[in-house]
Design a protein around this motif. Structure first.
Motif, PDB file in Angstrom:
ATOM      1  N   ASN A 135       0.846  -1.211   0.000  1.00 58.04           N
ATOM      2  CA  ASN A 135       0.000   0.000   0.000  1.00 58.04           C
ATOM      3  C   ASN A 135       0.875   1.253   0.000  1.00 58.04           C
ATOM      4  N   SER A 136       0.906   1.976  -1.099  1.00 62.22           N
ATOM      5  CA  SER A 136       1.768   3.152  -1.240  1.00 62.22           C
ATOM      6  C   SER A 136       1.278   4.341  -0.429  1.00 62.22           C
ATOM      7  N   SER A 137       0.058   4.319   0.050  1.00 59.29           N
ATOM      8  CA  SER A 137      -0.484   5.458   0.786  1.00 59.29           C
ATOM      9  C   SER A 137      -0.046   5.474   2.252  1.00 59.29           C
ATOM     10  N   LEU A 138       0.502   4.348   2.734  1.00 62.95           N
ATOM     11  CA  LEU A 138       0.931   4.280   4.132  1.00 62.95           C
ATOM     12  C   LEU A 138       2.314   4.906   4.309  1.00 62.95           C
ATOM     13  N   LEU A 139       2.476   5.663   5.370  1.00 60.91           N
ATOM     14  CA  LEU A 139       3.758   6.272   5.672  1.00 60.91           C
ATOM     15  C   LEU A 139       4.633   5.367   6.536  1.00 60.91           C
ATOM     16  N   SER A 140       4.001   4.391   7.170  1.00 65.14           N
ATOM     17  CA  SER A 140       4.758   3.449   7.994  1.00 65.14           C
ATOM     18  C   SER A 140       4.114   2.071   7.894  1.00 65.14           C
ATOM     19  N   TYR A 141       4.933   1.053   8.087  1.00 62.75           N
ATOM     20  CA  TYR A 141       4.476  -0.336   8.015  1.00 62.75           C
ATOM     21  C   TYR A 141       4.809  -1.053   9.315  1.00 62.75           C
ATOM     22  N   GLN A 142       4.043  -2.070   9.598  1.00 64.43           N
ATOM     23  CA  GLN A 142       4.336  -2.942  10.732  1.00 64.43           C
ATOM     24  C   GLN A 142       4.484  -4.366  10.206  1.00 64.43           C
ATOM     25  N   VAL A 143       5.646  -4.961  10.462  1.00 64.83           N
ATOM     26  CA  VAL A 143       5.942  -6.313  10.004  1.00 64.83           C
ATOM     27  C   VAL A 143       5.925  -7.239  11.218  1.00 64.83           C
ATOM     28  N   VAL A 144       5.124  -8.276  11.167  1.00 65.22           N
ATOM     29  CA  VAL A 144       5.017  -9.238  12.271  1.00 65.22           C
ATOM     30  C   VAL A 144       5.599 -10.564  11.802  1.00 65.22           C
ATOM     31  N   ASP A 145       6.710 -10.949  12.399  1.00 61.30           N
ATOM     32  CA  ASP A 145       7.402 -12.176  12.018  1.00 61.30           C
ATOM     33  C   ASP A 145       7.440 -13.158  13.177  1.00 61.30           C
ATOM     34  N   LYS A 146       7.610 -14.436  12.827  1.00 64.17           N
ATOM     35  CA  LYS A 146       7.796 -15.489  13.828  1.00 64.17           C
ATOM     36  C   LYS A 146       9.104 -16.210  13.545  1.00 64.17           C
ATOM     37  N   TRP A 147       9.695 -16.704  14.615  1.00 72.43           N
ATOM     38  CA  TRP A 147      10.926 -17.507  14.531  1.00 72.43           C
ATOM     39  C   TRP A 147      10.568 -18.943  14.885  1.00 72.43           C
ATOM     40  N   PRO A 148      10.979 -19.930  14.100  1.00 66.65           N
ATOM     41  CA  PRO A 148      11.771 -19.798  12.881  1.00 66.65           C
ATOM     42  C   PRO A 148      10.906 -19.503  11.662  1.00 66.65           C
ATOM     43  N   LEU A 149      11.544 -19.118  10.589  1.00 62.76           N
ATOM     44  CA  LEU A 149      10.867 -18.853   9.329  1.00 62.76           C
ATOM     45  C   LEU A 149      10.286 -20.155   8.783  1.00 62.76           C
ATOM     46  N   VAL A 150       9.041 -20.113   8.371  1.00 59.24           N
ATOM     47  CA  VAL A 150       8.374 -21.293   7.801  1.00 59.24           C
ATOM     48  C   VAL A 150       8.486 -21.217   6.288  1.00 59.24           C
ATOM     49  N   GLY A 151       8.983 -22.300   5.685  1.00 59.00           N
ATOM     50  CA  GLY A 151       9.215 -22.301   4.247  1.00 59.00           C
ATOM     51  C   GLY A 151       8.246 -23.173   3.501  1.00 59.00           C
ATOM     52  N   VAL A 152       8.773 -23.855   2.492  1.00 58.41           N
ATOM     53  CA  VAL A 152       7.966 -24.694   1.618  1.00 58.41           C
ATOM     54  C   VAL A 152       7.367 -25.852   2.410  1.00 58.41           C
ATOM     55  N   ASP A 153       6.169 -26.244   2.051  1.00 57.91           N
ATOM     56  CA  ASP A 153       5.465 -27.359   2.692  1.00 57.91           C
ATOM     57  C   ASP A 153       5.285 -27.146   4.191  1.00 57.91           C
ATOM     58  N   ASN A 154       5.225 -25.873   4.596  1.00 53.77           N
ATOM     59  CA  ASN A 154       4.981 -25.524   5.997  1.00 53.77           C
ATOM     60  C   ASN A 154       6.057 -26.073   6.936  1.00 53.77           C
ATOM     61  N   LYS A 155       7.300 -26.227   6.405  1.00 51.66           N
ATOM     62  CA  LYS A 155       8.406 -26.716   7.217  1.00 51.66           C
ATOM     63  C   LYS A 155       9.281 -25.552   7.659  1.00 51.66           C
ATOM     64  N   SER A 156       9.790 -25.630   8.881  1.00 50.55           N
ATOM     65  CA  SER A 156      10.696 -24.606   9.372  1.00 50.55           C
ATOM     66  C   SER A 156      12.018 -24.686   8.628  1.00 50.55           C
ATOM     67  N   THR A 157      12.538 -23.534   8.219  1.00 48.75           N
ATOM     68  CA  THR A 157      13.823 -23.541   7.536  1.00 48.75           C
ATOM     69  C   THR A 157      14.950 -23.609   8.558  1.00 48.75           C
ATOM     70  N   ARG A 158      16.144 -23.821   8.067  1.00 49.69           N
ATOM     71  CA  ARG A 158      17.290 -24.087   8.920  1.00 49.69           C
ATOM     72  C   ARG A 158      17.659 -22.868   9.779  1.00 49.69           C
ATOM     73  N   ILE A 159      17.985 -23.147  11.048  1.00 50.02           N
ATOM     74  CA  ILE A 159      18.575 -22.157  11.942  1.00 50.02           C
ATOM     75  C   ILE A 159      19.996 -22.623  12.245  1.00 50.02           C
ATOM     76  N   ASP A 160      20.999 -21.834  11.858  1.00 50.05           N
ATOM     77  CA  ASP A 160      22.388 -22.211  12.116  1.00 50.05           C
ATOM     78  C   ASP A 160      22.843 -21.664  13.464  1.00 50.05           C
ATOM     79  N   HIS A 161      23.818 -22.359  14.069  1.00 50.63           N
ATOM     80  CA  HIS A 161      24.236 -21.960  15.413  1.00 50.63           C
ATOM     81  C   HIS A 161      25.374 -20.947  15.413  1.00 50.63           C
ATOM     82  N   GLY A 162      25.650 -20.326  14.293  1.00 51.71           N
ATOM     83  CA  GLY A 162      26.672 -19.298  14.258  1.00 51.71           C
ATOM     84  C   GLY A 162      28.054 -19.867  13.981  1.00 51.71           C
TER      85      GLY A 162
END
Length: 640
Positions: free
Chosen positions: A138-165
Motif C-alpha cells: 500500500n503506497s499510501s501508508l507512511l509506515s508499516y508494521q511487520v510481524v514475524d515469527k521464529w523460525p521462518l516457515v518455508g515450503v510445505d509448511n516446514k521450518s527452515t534451517r537455523i544455524d548456530h553461528g
C-alpha cells in the motif's frame, strides 16, 4: 519509509539458552539502514520480556541450568506466556517505489553481548539460513508494521534451517569431548552424574572470566531413533557422548578450566555441591596440535578421588572479513533431488578393479572436465597440502619418486606429500603412490601418471573448470586407526588442524568468489568437521563416513563406528549432512529407512552416498528412489 519489525518465537523453538541479560536479537538486511548484510552494522531489537522480569534475569530454555551468574532464573512456567517478543522501528530512508522496485531482504540472528557495553564484539549464537522479504502493498501508508515469527516457515509448511553461528575474528572455541565412561570416582557410585565447566583467566593471578559463551552438543547412539537430545551434560551413561564448548576472545594461553561433577537427584536436577572437581590449563601443546587427550585428576577436599579423561579440541577463527557478511550463509542451495557426482572426475584409475577402463587419469583437469561434459553436476576430489602449503588435488598422503639406485624390492621411493614443495612436485618425476601396486606398468604408461599431468592445484580447479560444475572438496587428514596404527608414518609431522584448514579455506574463499559454483566440504575426521563448521559460513560441511565395513581397518574415533552414530554426531554438531558409505546403507534397510525419514524432517540436511557398490546401476537406482541427495560413483558416463 518507516517500518516497525516485530519478532516472536515460541520458547520450544529457540533451540538454545537465551539469557535476557546477555543475549540480544538483531536484524540485518540488504538496506543500508539494516546494515547492508554486515552483521557489525545490524540493528538490535528491544526485548519485551525485560519489562516483565527485570534486566538481571536469565531465561533458560533447557530443563536444566547450571548457571550461577544471574540473580534469578525464569523458567517456562514463570512467564506470562510461552512466547518471547522483540521489536525495532527503523527508517529505511527510501520511498515506497524504491523499496518495491528492489525488494528489501533481511534476517534475524541471536548474539551474546559483551559485558563491557563499549565493546562492540559479540558471540554469534543463532542465525536464519534463508532471508526474508519485506512485502509492501500500500503506497499510501507512511509506515508499516511487520510481524514475524521464529523460525521462518518455508515450503510445505516446514521450518527452515537455523544455524548456530560461527567464530568471528579473534574469537576461539575450546571443546571438551567426553566419550564412553570417561569418569572414574573411587569409592563413590552415584546413580547419575552431570558436569559443568567454568572458565577462568589465569593472568597475573586467577580471575573470573566474564565474557564467554557456552554450548553443548550431547548425543547418544539412539538419537536417530528417538530424535531427542540429551537434556543435560551426562557422564557415564551408556551410549552417551557429550561435548562442552566454550567460546571466548581471551588469549588462549591465559585460560584455565574448572570441571565440576555433580550427582543428579530423582527430579533430574544437580545437587547443590559438586562431588569432585579438576583443573585444566591451556598449554602450548594444545595450541600447537589443536587436539590432545586430557587425563585429569579429580579432587574433593584436596584429596584425589578419581580421574577424568577427555579429548580437548581447540578451534581458532579464520579472521576473514567476509565472515561478517550474512546475505547467503552458503553458496550452495540444498537441493532435495538426487544429483550425479563424478568420483575423482571420471572415476578411479589406479585401484579401479573390474571397472571398465577410461582414458582419463583420476584427479586431473581433463578428467573433471570430461565428467562435466558427461552430465556430472558435481565432482568429488581430495585436497592435501604440499610442503609450501599449496592445496593440490590428490587422493593419498604419499608420493612416489624414482630411486637413484634400483633395488630388488622396488624402483620407487615413497615420500610424504608435505615433504615436497609444489615446484619440486611439478619439476620432478613424481608418481602417484598407487604405482607401487602395479609392477607391470610400462614406461610409456608411467608417463601419464606423473606430475606432468596429475596434481592440479585447487586454484587451477577453480579457474579452469566451468563455474557451473559443483565441487565436493574432501579435505584429507591422517587419522588414528582402531588397531593402533596411523594412516601415515610417525616421522611425518602434519600441520595442525587449524593451520591446515585455514590454508585450504583461504584458497577456496579467494577462488570461489562468485556464487555460481556450488561447493561443499567433506572429511572423514569428525574434529575437522567441527573446525570447518565453526570457522566459516560460506561452505556446507558434511561428515564423510566408512560405516561398518570389512574393506579397511576402522578409524579409532568413536564417532566413526557406524552410520547411525555418525548421523547423530552430524545432527548434534549442526553439520549440513553426511556422506554415507553405500555398503552399510544397501545392506541394512533399518539404517537407510531411519536416515531418510529423519532427513525429511530436518530442514536442509543433505544425505550423499559413496562407495564401490554404487558402480552397480541397481544400487544407484535403489538409493535414488529412497531419496538420497547425491550419488558419488566412478563412471559418470554410465546410466544414473
Amino acid at each position: 519509509m518507516i517500518v516497525k519489525f516485530q519478532l516472536s518465537f515460541g520458547l520450544d523453538d529457540a533451540q538454545a539458552n537465551f539469557n535476557i541479560h546477555k543475549d540480544s536479537v538483531y536484524i540485518c538486511g540488504s538496506s543500508k539502514a539494516l546494515g547492508s548484510w554486515d552483521l557489525r552494522e545490524a540493528v538490535e531489537l528491544k526485548s519485551k520480556v525485560t519489562d516483565t522480569c527485570g534486566e538481571n534475569c536469565s531465561l533458560s530454555l533447557s530443563s536444566l541450568s547450571l548457571s550461577s551468574s544471574s540473580s534469578c532464573e525464569v523458567y517456562l512456567e514463570n512467564l506470562p506466556t510461552n512466547v518471547l517478543e522483540f521489536e525495532a522501528t527503523i527508517d529505511l530512508n527510501e520511498s515506497f517505489e524504491a523499496l518495491v522496485a528492489e525488494s528489501v531482504e533481511y534476517k534475524y540472528f541471536i548474539a551474546q553481548k559483551m559485558s563491557d557495553q563499549k565493546d562492540t564484539r559479540v558471540f554469534l549464537k543463532q542465525i536464519e539460513y534463508n532471508p526474508r522479504k519485506l512485502e509492501l502493498t500500500n503506497s499510501s501508508l507512511l509506515s508499516y508494521q511487520v510481524v514475524d515469527k521464529w523460525p521462518l516457515v518455508g515450503v510445505d509448511n516446514k521450518s527452515t534451517r537455523i544455524d548456530h553461528g560461527w567464530l568471528l575474528n579473534g574469537e576461539n572455541e575450546v571443546q571438551f569431548h567426553f566419550f564412553k565412561y570417561p569418569l572414574q570416582l573411587w569409592h563413590v557410585e552415584p546413580k547419575s552424574l552431570c558436569y559443568d565447566i567454568v572458565p577462568w583467566k589465569a593472568s597475573n593471578g586467577l580471575h573470573e572470566l566474564k565474557d564467554y559463551c557456552v554450548h553443548n552438543s550431547d548425543f547418544d547412539e539412539n538419537q536417530i531413533v528417538n530424535d531427542k537430545m540429551t537434556k543435560f551434560n551426562a557422564f557415564n551413561c551408556p551410549g552417551v557422548y557429550s561435548t562442552y564448548k566454550i567460546r571466548t576472545y581471551e588469549a588462549l594461553s591465559d585460560l584455565l578450566f574448572q570441571v565440576n561433577v555433580y550427582e543428579i537427584d530423582e527430579l533430574g536436577k544437580p545437587s547443590d555441591k559438586y562431588l569432585a572437581t579438576g583443573y585444566f590449563k591451556i598449554n602450548r601443546s594444545v595450541i600447537e596440535s589443536s587436539v590432545m587427550e586430557m587425563d585429569l585428576s579429580m579432587l574433593n577436599s584436596n584429596q584425589i578421588v578419581g580421574s577424568l579423561k577427555s579429548e580437548v579440541l581447540l578451534i581458532t577463527s579464520l579472521n576473514e572479513d567476509s565472515n561478517y557478511k550474512i546475505r547467503k550463509n552458503y553458496n550452495y542451495h540444498f537441493n532435495r533431488s538426487c544429483i550425479p557426482i563424478g568420483h575423482r572426475g571420471m572415476g578411479k584409475t589406479f585401484d579401479a578393479g573390474t571397472l571398465p577402463g577410461t582414458e582419463y587419469v583420476e584427479n586431473t583437469i581433463d578428467s573433471f572436465r570430461e565428467a562435466y561434459n558427461r552430465g556430472a553436476q558435481m565432482v568429488e576430489f581430495d585436497v592435501v597440502l604440499t610442503k609450501d602449503n599449496i592445496p593440490i588435488v590428490y587422493h593419498d598422503f604419499m608420493f612416489c619418486i624414482d630411486r637413484l639406485v634400483e633395488t630388488s624390492s622396488s624402483k620407487y621411493l615413497s615420500i610424504g606429500v608435505n615433504q615436497l614443495t609444489y615446484d619440486e612436485v611439478k619439476q620432478s618425476r613424481v608418481f602417484s603412490q598407487k604405482i607401487l601396486k602395479n609392477t607391470e606398468m610400462t614406461d610409456e604408461l608411467q608417463h601419464f601418471f606423473t606430475s606432468k599431468f596429475m596434481f592440479p592445484t585447487l586454484k587451477e580447479m577453480c579457474t579452469q573448470l566451468d563455474p557451473k560444475l559443483g565441487f565436493n572438496v574432501e579435505i584429507k587428514y591422517p587419522l588414528d586407526l582402531e588397531d593402533g596404527s596411523h594412516e601415515i608414518s610417525n616421522h611425518l609431522k602434519w600441520l595442525n588442524r587449524n593451520q591446515y584448514v585455514d590454508r585450504i579455506l583461504q584458497e577456496l574463499y579467494a577462488c570461489c568468489q562468485d556464487e555460481q559454483r556450488c561447493v561443499i566440504i567433506s572429511t572423514f575426521d569428525p574434529n575437522l568437521c567441527s573446525i570447518i563448521r565453526m570457522k566459516q559460513n560460506k561452505f556446507p560441511v558434511l561428515f564423510l563416513t566408512n560405516g561398518v565395513t570389512n574393506k579397511w581397518v576402522p578409524y579409532k574415533d568413536a564417532r566413526c563406528k557406524n552410520t547411525q552414530r555418525s548421523f547423530s554426531f552430524a545432527r548434534a554438531e549442526s553439520l549440513h549432512g553426511i556422506v554415507a558409505h553405500a555398503e552399510e546403507l544397501t545392506r541394512d534397510m533399518h539404517i537407510i529407512n531411519l536416515l531418510f525419514s529423519h532427513t525429511e524432517k530436518t530442514a536442509n540436511f543433505l544425505a550423499y552416498s559413496w562407495g564401490d557398490d554404487l558402480n552397480d546401476l541397481d544400487k544407484r537406482q535403489q538409493l535414488t528412489q529412497l531419496g538420497i541427495n547425491g550419488i558419488i560413483y566412478d563412471r559418470i558416463n554410465e546410466s544414473f
